[in-house]
Design a protein around this motif. Structure first.
Motif, PDB file in Angstrom:
ATOM      1  N   ARG A  90     -97.610  24.868 -57.229  1.00 33.38           N
ATOM      2  CA  ARG A  90     -97.148  26.205 -57.611  1.00 33.38           C
ATOM      3  C   ARG A  90     -96.432  26.150 -58.964  1.00 33.38           C
ATOM      4  O   ARG A  90     -96.706  26.955 -59.863  1.00 33.38           O
ATOM      5  N   ALA A  94     -97.606  27.817 -62.567  1.00 33.52           N
ATOM      6  CA  ALA A  94     -96.755  28.929 -62.995  1.00 33.52           C
ATOM      7  C   ALA A  94     -96.602  29.029 -64.509  1.00 33.52           C
ATOM      8  O   ALA A  94     -96.434  30.133 -65.045  1.00 33.52           O
ATOM      9  N   ASN A 177     -97.715  33.734 -56.411  1.00 31.94           N
ATOM     10  CA  ASN A 177     -96.680  33.344 -55.455  1.00 31.94           C
ATOM     11  C   ASN A 177     -97.004  33.826 -54.046  1.00 31.94           C
ATOM     12  O   ASN A 177     -96.718  33.126 -53.061  1.00 31.94           O
ATOM     13  N   ASP A 181     -97.277  31.388 -50.908  1.00 35.01           N
ATOM     14  CA  ASP A 181     -96.467  31.652 -49.713  1.00 35.01           C
ATOM     15  C   ASP A 181     -97.353  31.620 -48.475  1.00 35.01           C
ATOM     16  O   ASP A 181     -96.961  31.076 -47.425  1.00 35.01           O
TER      17      ASP A 181
END
Length: 205
Positions: A90, A94, A177, A181
């Motif tokens: 992640r 990003a 995100n 998740d």
């Protein structure tokens, strides 16, 4: 190791083609530009263009995809102690591509062109998913699983699909995100419907 004269010449030609393609795509739109026009803009023959980029004009503004595979694998293998594999991936995504918010103007224009052009977005997706094997091996090594394990391969594939899935969303980072998740927590079960305990009323009459 320094490049030889031939390698430098090849790199210069490749860079000239990439810059010409990006310039013309930005001015006229991807569909309004031909391979011949790009070759002419870069002052090379069409044969020379295809010698450098046999995949055609959609490949002209991309690298070969190897670098992104290298830093994804490094993110998994070199993550800090206590950080999960998914959190490392992640954080790696990003700051890159459609999720980066601090790109210089020229790279932002290139990113926006790719995100807004279906053919370029699909080519970018191919470059991402080509790294599935290398990423699966890294995930397997860090989790003590077999690289051939379907769950390992599936996780690698899901992560590599994120730039395509989330990159064109109004809020790319928020979409990215949300996907991570989901991968970390699993698909939530829906709430069970509320059932009434009241007895049915007998019909009158």
């Amino acid at each position: 190791m320094a490049m030889g004269r031939r390698e430098r010449k090849k790199a210069q030609t490749r860079r000239a083609l990439s810059e010409a393609a990006l310039r013309l795509f930005s001015e006229r739109g991807y569909d309004g530009v031909t391979v011949a026009q790009i070759a002419d803009e870069a002052d090379v023959s069409i044969a020379t263009l295809f010698a450098h980029v046999p995949d055609g004009k959609e490949a002209l503004i991309f690298d070969d995809g190897v670098e992104r595979h290298v830093w994804l694998v490094a993110a998994v293998r070199e993550r800090p102690s206590g950080q999960s594999v998914l959190e490392a991936l992640r954080r790696c995504l990003a700051g890159r591509g459609p999720f980066a918010d601090d790109l210089p103007p020229e790279l932002r224009a290139k990113r926006d062109l790719i995100v807004g052009t279906p053919a370029l977005r699909e080519y970018s997706r191919k470059l991402w998913t080509a790294g599935e094997g290398a990423l699966a091996e890294a995930i397997a090594a860090e989790s003590g699983r077999d690289p051939a394990d379907m769950t390992v391969r599936a996780l690698a594939r899901y992560v590599l699909e994120i730039p395509e899935l989330a990159g064109a969303e109004p809020d790319p980072s928020g979409a990215m995100n949300a996907i991570f998740d989901l991968l970390e927590s699993g698909w939530p079960e829906p709430h069970a419907p509320v059932t009434s305990t009241a007895r049915p009323v007998a019909p009158s009459g």
